[in-house]
Scaffold this motif. Sequence first.
Motif, PDB file in Angstrom:
ATOM      1  N   LEU A  33      29.073  42.868  43.728  1.00 24.12           N
ATOM      2  CA  LEU A  33      29.201  42.199  42.441  1.00 24.12           C
ATOM      3  C   LEU A  33      27.794  42.043  41.876  1.00 24.12           C
ATOM      4  O   LEU A  33      27.029  41.191  42.315  1.00 24.12           O
ATOM      5  CB  LEU A  33      29.889  40.840  42.600  1.00 24.12           C
ATOM      6  N   ASP A  34      27.451  42.901  40.928  1.00 23.06           N
ATOM      7  CA  ASP A  34      26.092  42.957  40.385  1.00 23.06           C
ATOM      8  C   ASP A  34      26.075  42.233  39.039  1.00 23.06           C
ATOM      9  O   ASP A  34      26.500  42.775  38.016  1.00 23.06           O
ATOM     10  CB  ASP A  34      25.669  44.421  40.215  1.00 23.06           C
ATOM     11  N   LEU A  35      25.562  41.016  39.040  1.00 26.27           N
ATOM     12  CA  LEU A  35      25.504  40.232  37.817  1.00 26.27           C
ATOM     13  C   LEU A  35      24.348  40.645  36.925  1.00 26.27           C
ATOM     14  O   LEU A  35      24.361  40.365  35.724  1.00 26.27           O
ATOM     15  CB  LEU A  35      25.389  38.739  38.164  1.00 26.27           C
ATOM     16  N   VAL A  36      23.351  41.300  37.502  1.00 27.32           N
ATOM     17  CA  VAL A  36      22.203  41.734  36.712  1.00 27.32           C
ATOM     18  C   VAL A  36      22.563  42.947  35.864  1.00 27.32           C
ATOM     19  O   VAL A  36      22.328  42.984  34.653  1.00 27.32           O
ATOM     20  CB  VAL A  36      21.004  42.051  37.631  1.00 27.32           C
ATOM     21  N   ASN A  37      23.163  43.971  36.522  1.00 26.90           N
ATOM     22  CA  ASN A  37      23.556  45.188  35.804  1.00 26.90           C
ATOM     23  C   ASN A  37      24.977  45.127  35.247  1.00 26.90           C
ATOM     24  O   ASN A  37      25.446  46.107  34.670  1.00 26.90           O
ATOM     25  CB  ASN A  37      23.424  46.401  36.731  1.00 26.90           C
ATOM     26  N   ASP A  38      25.661  44.008  35.470  1.00 25.20           N
ATOM     27  CA  ASP A  38      27.010  43.791  34.956  1.00 25.20           C
ATOM     28  C   ASP A  38      27.989  44.875  35.429  1.00 25.20           C
ATOM     29  O   ASP A  38      28.661  45.535  34.631  1.00 25.20           O
ATOM     30  CB  ASP A  38      26.993  43.732  33.422  1.00 25.20           C
ATOM     31  N   THR A  39      28.062  45.059  36.765  1.00 22.87           N
ATOM     32  CA  THR A  39      28.996  46.019  37.354  1.00 22.87           C
ATOM     33  C   THR A  39      29.665  45.388  38.569  1.00 22.87           C
ATOM     34  O   THR A  39      29.136  44.466  39.194  1.00 22.87           O
ATOM     35  CB  THR A  39      28.295  47.318  37.786  1.00 22.87           C
ATOM     36  N   THR A  40      30.831  45.926  38.915  1.00 25.30           N
ATOM     37  CA  THR A  40      31.564  45.512  40.111  1.00 25.30           C
ATOM     38  C   THR A  40      32.007  46.771  40.850  1.00 25.30           C
ATOM     39  O   THR A  40      32.679  47.624  40.265  1.00 25.30           O
ATOM     40  CB  THR A  40      32.807  44.676  39.757  1.00 25.30           C
ATOM     41  N   THR A  41      31.609  46.885  42.112  1.00 25.90           N
ATOM     42  CA  THR A  41      32.016  48.017  42.938  1.00 25.90           C
ATOM     43  C   THR A  41      33.113  47.543  43.878  1.00 25.90           C
ATOM     44  O   THR A  41      32.928  46.593  44.636  1.00 25.90           O
ATOM     45  CB  THR A  41      30.829  48.564  43.751  1.00 25.90           C
ATOM     46  N   VAL A  42      34.284  48.215  43.807  1.00 26.46           N
ATOM     47  CA  VAL A  42      35.445  47.774  44.577  1.00 26.46           C
ATOM     48  C   VAL A  42      36.081  48.955  45.296  1.00 26.46           C
ATOM     49  O   VAL A  42      36.040  50.091  44.830  1.00 26.46           O
ATOM     50  CB  VAL A  42      36.505  47.100  43.669  1.00 26.46           C
ATOM     51  N   ASP A  43      36.659  48.666  46.450  1.00 27.54           N
ATOM     52  CA  ASP A  43      37.505  49.612  47.186  1.00 27.54           C
ATOM     53  C   ASP A  43      38.945  49.233  46.870  1.00 27.54           C
ATOM     54  O   ASP A  43      39.394  48.137  47.200  1.00 27.54           O
ATOM     55  CB  ASP A  43      37.213  49.507  48.680  1.00 27.54           C
ATOM     56  N   VAL A  44      39.667  50.160  46.218  1.00 28.36           N
ATOM     57  CA  VAL A  44      41.003  49.863  45.701  1.00 28.36           C
ATOM     58  C   VAL A  44      42.045  50.673  46.453  1.00 28.36           C
ATOM     59  O   VAL A  44      41.879  51.871  46.673  1.00 28.36           O
ATOM     60  CB  VAL A  44      41.101  50.193  44.193  1.00 28.36           C
ATOM     61  N   ARG A  45      43.135  50.021  46.867  1.00 30.37           N
ATOM     62  CA  ARG A  45      44.330  50.687  47.392  1.00 30.37           C
ATOM     63  C   ARG A  45      45.439  50.466  46.369  1.00 30.37           C
ATOM     64  O   ARG A  45      45.765  49.308  46.062  1.00 30.37           O
ATOM     65  CB  ARG A  45      44.726  50.107  48.750  1.00 30.37           C
ATOM     66  N   PHE A  46      46.005  51.562  45.839  1.00 26.03           N
ATOM     67  CA  PHE A  46      46.977  51.427  44.764  1.00 26.03           C
ATOM     68  C   PHE A  46      48.020  52.529  44.833  1.00 26.03           C
ATOM     69  O   PHE A  46      47.849  53.531  45.542  1.00 26.03           O
ATOM     70  CB  PHE A  46      46.281  51.456  43.404  1.00 26.03           C
ATOM     71  N   SER A  47      49.118  52.315  44.103  1.00 29.14           N
ATOM     72  CA  SER A  47      50.181  53.308  43.964  1.00 29.14           C
ATOM     73  C   SER A  47      50.075  53.931  42.581  1.00 29.14           C
ATOM     74  O   SER A  47      50.242  53.234  41.572  1.00 29.14           O
ATOM     75  CB  SER A  47      51.557  52.668  44.142  1.00 29.14           C
ATOM     76  N   ALA A  48      49.792  55.213  42.530  1.00 26.03           N
ATOM     77  CA  ALA A  48      49.629  55.893  41.252  1.00 26.03           C
ATOM     78  C   ALA A  48      50.972  56.004  40.550  1.00 26.03           C
ATOM     79  O   ALA A  48      51.980  56.360  41.148  1.00 26.03           O
ATOM     80  CB  ALA A  48      49.039  57.283  41.467  1.00 26.03           C
ATOM     81  N   GLY A  49      50.992  55.666  39.275  1.00 22.83           N
ATOM     82  CA  GLY A  49      52.200  55.799  38.482  1.00 22.83           C
ATOM     83  C   GLY A  49      53.206  54.680  38.637  1.00 22.83           C
ATOM     84  O   GLY A  49      54.223  54.671  37.949  1.00 22.83           O
ATOM     85  N   ALA A  50      52.944  53.735  39.547  1.00 24.24           N
ATOM     86  CA  ALA A  50      53.875  52.615  39.729  1.00 24.24           C
ATOM     87  C   ALA A  50      53.587  51.545  38.683  1.00 24.24           C
ATOM     88  O   ALA A  50      52.444  51.366  38.269  1.00 24.24           O
ATOM     89  CB  ALA A  50      53.739  52.029  41.128  1.00 24.24           C
ATOM     90  N   PRO A  51      54.618  50.807  38.229  1.00 24.08           N
ATOM     91  CA  PRO A  51      54.375  49.760  37.240  1.00 24.08           C
ATOM     92  C   PRO A  51      53.505  48.655  37.823  1.00 24.08           C
ATOM     93  O   PRO A  51      53.696  48.245  38.969  1.00 24.08           O
ATOM     94  CB  PRO A  51      55.786  49.251  36.907  1.00 24.08           C
ATOM     95  N   PRO A  52      52.532  48.164  37.082  1.00 19.79           N
ATOM     96  CA  PRO A  52      51.643  47.115  37.602  1.00 19.79           C
ATOM     97  C   PRO A  52      52.378  45.803  37.804  1.00 19.79           C
ATOM     98  O   PRO A  52      53.359  45.505  37.121  1.00 19.79           O
ATOM     99  CB  PRO A  52      50.564  46.998  36.513  1.00 19.79           C
ATOM    100  N   LEU A  53      51.883  45.026  38.769  1.00 15.90           N
ATOM    101  CA  LEU A  53      52.451  43.706  39.008  1.00 15.90           C
ATOM    102  C   LEU A  53      52.001  42.714  37.948  1.00 15.90           C
ATOM    103  O   LEU A  53      52.711  41.782  37.601  1.00 15.90           O
ATOM    104  CB  LEU A  53      52.031  43.199  40.396  1.00 15.90           C
ATOM    105  N   VAL A  54      50.774  42.916  37.452  1.00 13.38           N
ATOM    106  CA  VAL A  54      50.234  42.012  36.434  1.00 13.38           C
ATOM    107  C   VAL A  54      50.476  42.637  35.079  1.00 13.38           C
ATOM    108  O   VAL A  54      50.073  43.776  34.830  1.00 13.38           O
ATOM    109  CB  VAL A  54      48.721  41.781  36.660  1.00 13.38           C
ATOM    110  N   ALA A  55      51.161  41.931  34.221  1.00  8.44           N
ATOM    111  CA  ALA A  55      51.458  42.470  32.896  1.00  8.44           C
ATOM    112  C   ALA A  55      50.179  42.611  32.101  1.00  8.44           C
ATOM    113  O   ALA A  55      49.307  41.737  32.140  1.00  8.44           O
ATOM    114  CB  ALA A  55      52.426  41.540  32.163  1.00  8.44           C
ATOM    115  N   PRO A  56      49.995  43.725  31.406  1.00  8.71           N
ATOM    116  CA  PRO A  56      48.779  43.905  30.618  1.00  8.71           C
ATOM    117  C   PRO A  56      48.680  42.881  29.502  1.00  8.71           C
ATOM    118  O   PRO A  56      49.679  42.508  28.885  1.00  8.71           O
ATOM    119  CB  PRO A  56      48.932  45.322  30.060  1.00  8.71           C
ATOM    120  N   THR A  57      47.466  42.405  29.286  1.00  7.53           N
ATOM    121  CA  THR A  57      47.243  41.415  28.256  1.00  7.53           C
ATOM    122  C   THR A  57      47.143  42.083  26.903  1.00  7.53           C
ATOM    123  O   THR A  57      46.682  43.216  26.779  1.00  7.53           O
ATOM    124  CB  THR A  57      45.946  40.639  28.550  1.00  7.53           C
TER     125      THR A  57
END
Length: 200
Positions: free
Chosen positions: A164-188
């Motif tokens: 979590l880089d607050l200086v360069n304003d970036t977040t590096t994450v390792d993501v496990r996801f299902s491609a094409g599946a509907p998201p659990l969180v509704a888009p805002t």
Amino acid sequence: MSPYALYAADLVAILILTFAVYLPRHRRRDLVVAFLAVNVGVLAVSAALAQSTIAAGLGLGLFGVLSIIRLRSTELAQHEVAYYFAALALGLIGGLGTTSLGLGIGLMAALVVVIAAADSPRLLHRLRQQVVVVDRAIADETALVAHLERLLGGRVHAVTVQRLDLVNDTTTVDVRFSAGAPPLVAPTTTATYAEPGTVR
């Protein structure tokens, strides 16, 4: 029982595993050479140990040391590690010759079939793993998951923040996801307001 039948079965099994299963799916030529070399080398050494007075446990210990050195020498994906140890196991089954011909061939066939089925592109084909650099520093996990689901177009199952880089304003994450599946969180959605008499 002649040990040469098991030697031949081992060679057939490693050729099927390498050229019929691994190479068409992953197209990595250097590991084809590695799998064949490991299998034939283990077959030769285990066959020699089976005919000598050296304990088989010593030979297995040497194989373990060699495999650790080999796996530390370069970066391998987890499925490549599975193929590597399958090649080693096939060589051990064929070289030690402690099983009957039918049992040995059955074990080799089962190993090849299990690896082929587990690495099938049709099995869990939607599941993905990816390291993503987000161009925002997002400390809130719920907001981060929602942003990643909109970005990746799928359902996020697990997120590990690596940086979590607050200086360069970036977040590096390792993501496990299902491609094409509907998201659990509704888009805002963002409301748009217009002044009276204007068209949006």
